[in-house]
Scaffold this active site. Structure first.
Site, PDB file in Angstrom:
ATOM      1  N   SER A  67      23.295   0.444  -8.054  1.00  0.00           N
ATOM      2  CA  SER A  67      23.909   0.262  -9.379  1.00  0.00           C
ATOM      3  C   SER A  67      23.701   1.417 -10.345  1.00  0.00           C
ATOM      4  O   SER A  67      24.296   1.408 -11.422  1.00  0.00           O
ATOM      5  CB  SER A  67      23.368  -1.011 -10.021  1.00  0.00           C
ATOM      6  OG  SER A  67      23.928  -2.126  -9.379  1.00  0.00           O
ATOM      7  N   LYS A  70      26.850   2.901 -11.599  1.00  0.00           N
ATOM      8  CA  LYS A  70      27.838   2.208 -12.442  1.00  0.00           C
ATOM      9  C   LYS A  70      28.255   2.949 -13.715  1.00  0.00           C
ATOM     10  O   LYS A  70      29.443   3.045 -14.013  1.00  0.00           O
ATOM     11  CB  LYS A  70      27.350   0.792 -12.753  1.00  0.00           C
ATOM     12  CG  LYS A  70      27.380  -0.124 -11.520  1.00  0.00           C
ATOM     13  CD  LYS A  70      26.662  -1.439 -11.777  1.00  0.00           C
ATOM     14  CE  LYS A  70      26.746  -2.367 -10.574  1.00  0.00           C
ATOM     15  NZ  LYS A  70      25.930  -3.576 -10.765  1.00  0.00           N
ATOM     16  N   TYR A 192      33.678   0.271  -3.711  1.00  0.00           N
ATOM     17  CA  TYR A 192      32.473  -0.110  -4.464  1.00  0.00           C
ATOM     18  C   TYR A 192      31.229  -0.092  -3.558  1.00  0.00           C
ATOM     19  O   TYR A 192      30.176   0.425  -3.944  1.00  0.00           O
ATOM     20  CB  TYR A 192      32.681  -1.500  -5.092  1.00  0.00           C
ATOM     21  CG  TYR A 192      31.423  -2.072  -5.694  1.00  0.00           C
ATOM     22  CD1 TYR A 192      30.924  -1.607  -6.910  1.00  0.00           C
ATOM     23  CD2 TYR A 192      30.704  -3.076  -5.030  1.00  0.00           C
ATOM     24  CE1 TYR A 192      29.746  -2.120  -7.452  1.00  0.00           C
ATOM     25  CE2 TYR A 192      29.528  -3.595  -5.571  1.00  0.00           C
ATOM     26  CZ  TYR A 192      29.056  -3.114  -6.771  1.00  0.00           C
ATOM     27  OH  TYR A 192      27.887  -3.622  -7.298  1.00  0.00           O
ATOM     28  N   TYR A 244      20.481  -5.198 -17.305  1.00  0.00           N
ATOM     29  CA  TYR A 244      20.941  -6.583 -17.122  1.00  0.00           C
ATOM     30  C   TYR A 244      20.284  -7.525 -18.123  1.00  0.00           C
ATOM     31  O   TYR A 244      20.227  -7.245 -19.301  1.00  0.00           O
ATOM     32  CB  TYR A 244      20.688  -7.060 -15.678  1.00  0.00           C
ATOM     33  CG  TYR A 244      21.038  -6.048 -14.636  1.00  0.00           C
ATOM     34  CD1 TYR A 244      22.352  -5.623 -14.508  1.00  0.00           C
ATOM     35  CD2 TYR A 244      20.080  -5.482 -13.810  1.00  0.00           C
ATOM     36  CE1 TYR A 244      22.696  -4.681 -13.567  1.00  0.00           C
ATOM     37  CE2 TYR A 244      20.416  -4.541 -12.867  1.00  0.00           C
ATOM     38  CZ  TYR A 244      21.719  -4.144 -12.746  1.00  0.00           C
ATOM     39  OH  TYR A 244      22.048  -3.217 -11.829  1.00  0.00           O
ATOM     40  N   VAL A 262      19.233  -1.560  -7.156  1.00  0.00           N
ATOM     41  CA  VAL A 262      18.374  -2.333  -6.263  1.00  0.00           C
ATOM     42  C   VAL A 262      17.788  -1.504  -5.114  1.00  0.00           C
ATOM     43  O   VAL A 262      16.945  -1.992  -4.369  1.00  0.00           O
ATOM     44  CB  VAL A 262      19.099  -3.585  -5.690  1.00  0.00           C
ATOM     45  CG1 VAL A 262      19.319  -4.626  -6.778  1.00  0.00           C
ATOM     46  CG2 VAL A 262      20.401  -3.220  -5.002  1.00  0.00           C
TER      47      VAL A 262
HETATM   48  N1  GLN Z   1      25.413  -2.802  -4.253  1.00  0.00           N
HETATM   49  C1  GLN Z   1      24.613  -3.722  -5.014  1.00  0.00           C
HETATM   50  C2  GLN Z   1      25.353  -5.028  -5.230  1.00  0.00           C
HETATM   51  O1  GLN Z   1      26.504  -5.029  -5.476  1.00  0.00           O
HETATM   52  C3  GLN Z   1      24.259  -3.104  -6.330  1.00  0.00           C
HETATM   53  C4  GLN Z   1      23.418  -4.016  -7.219  1.00  0.00           C
HETATM   54  C5  GLN Z   1      22.359  -3.303  -8.005  1.00  0.00           C
HETATM   55  O2  GLN Z   1      21.919  -2.200  -7.692  1.00  0.00           O
HETATM   56  N2  GLN Z   1      21.880  -3.970  -9.016  1.00  0.00           N
HETATM   57  O3  GLN Z   1      24.784  -6.078  -5.137  1.00  0.00           O
END
Ligand code: GLN
Length: 337
Positions: A67, A70, A192, A244, A262
């Site tokens: 993420s 993003k 994605y 978040y 993550v």
């Molecule tokens: N690829 C992960 C997902 O879509 C990214 C989530 C994250 O890093 N918070 O669940």
């Protein structure tokens, strides 16, 4: 250049020693490939807006960006379509919900912001290009501008998420139902997953953060990665939504635009001064790197980095960077993988 090592190097070494023994947090395993990470991996990097780099620990160990991608993809969508169109598909409101929540704004049907999965899939959908290869090519080219090197997608991580990403598929189909994304749902989901499976290291993330700190120009290559006008768009959503359902607490205590992933990566931007990055796979229940939050919090407190700090945020960090020598003083502990 003075031969004295920068005090920042000593600070990073100290923080690395202090937080390496922390044994809380859990390596993500809902994407099976991520569960292979060693919980002891731990790197910290700081890149100043003049390009000087300070790093300790596993700062060159590759991991998937997840993420942390993003905000950068949000930037690409803004460049492709402008604010008005992008904001018709995704809001800029903190959701207070988990990153993978299946909720849309009831009044507008938009995902809350580009930092949660729903909003990120909507911005990935906005990445232009004639077909999947061209769109992926533009994404990788964007990563190259920010990191200053070629970035590739890890096939194992991509396939692992593609095989298990049912929740993201559900989110995408809900958005298709409301006309928030186009009909090429599978193509956008694959893009994605590829975007999240791009391999970076901690130093790369610090360069990416430093590029935002430097008004969109990569301080090492001198190449512009993002139109100057959009830098504040990215920083705003990173500040209000980047961690978040921890974003309010993050802003209160640390006060820096930031983004976590993550895979264990986390970056923070000290505007006009530097980019900070931490890599450490064990995550707290909200999906933020435990050691990453601890290091950013202590660095912010020690150097008064909160952007609302009276008298100029980041001044003491700028001083710490400015005193002593680098990059020859770059700290290196731990080895390359
Ligand atoms: N690829 C992960 C997902 O879509 C990214 C989530 C994250 O890093 N918070 O669940």
């Amino acid at each position: 250049m003075t031969a004295e090592p920068s005090p920042l190097v000593e600070t990073l070494q100290e923080l690395h020693r202090k937080y390496a023994p922390v044994a809380i947090g859990k390596v993500a395993d809902y994407i099976p490939e991520l569960s292979k990470a060693d919980p002891s991996w731990f790197g910290i990097a700081v890149v100043a807006v003049d390009g000087r780099t300070f790093e300790v620990g596993d700062s060159r160990r590759p991991f998937s960006i997840q993420s942390v991608s993003k905000p950068f993809v949000f930037g690409l969508a803004l460049e492709d379509h402008g604010r008005e169109r992008v904001l018709s598909k995704v809001g800029v409101e903190p959701s207070g919900e988990a990153f993978n929540s299946i909720v849309l704004d009831e009044a507008t049907n938009r995902p809350f912001n580009p930092m949660v999965n729903a909003g990120a899939i909507a911005t990935t959908d906005l990445v232009d290009g004639a077909g999947p290869a061209a769109r992926l090519g533009r994404l990788l080219e964007m990563y190259r501008r920010y990191t200053g090197r070629e970035v590739h997608v890890d096939a194992a991580t991509f396939l692992s998420e593609r095989a298990t990403g049912h929740r993201n598929r559900a989110i995408a189909h809900l958005m298709l139902n409301f006309g928030m994304i186009e009909h090429r749902v599978d193509e956008t989901l694959e893009l994605y997953f590829q975007q999240c499976a791009a391999m970076v290291d901690c130093r790369d993330l610090a360069v990416m953060a430093a590029t935002l700190a430097n008004g969109g120009v990569n301080p090492i290559t001198g190449e512009r990665a993002l139109e100057a006008d959009y830098v504040k768009d990215l920083l705003s959503v990173m500040l209000s939504c980047g961690s978040y359902d921890f974003a309010g607490e993050w802003t209160y205590r640390i006060g820096l635009p930031a983004k976590s992933g993550v895979g264990g990566g986390l970056l923070a931007v000290v505007p006009g001064v530097a980019g900070i990055a931490v890599f450490s796979p064990p995550l707290d229940p909200r999906g933020n790197s435990v050691r990453g939050v601890l290091v950013c919090r202590e660095l912010s407190e020690r150097h008064r980095l909160h952007i609302l700090e009276p008298g100029g945020a980041g001044r003491s960090l700028a001083e710490a960077i400015g005193r002593g020598s680098a990059p020859d003083a770059t700290a290196r502990e731990g080895g390359r993988p």
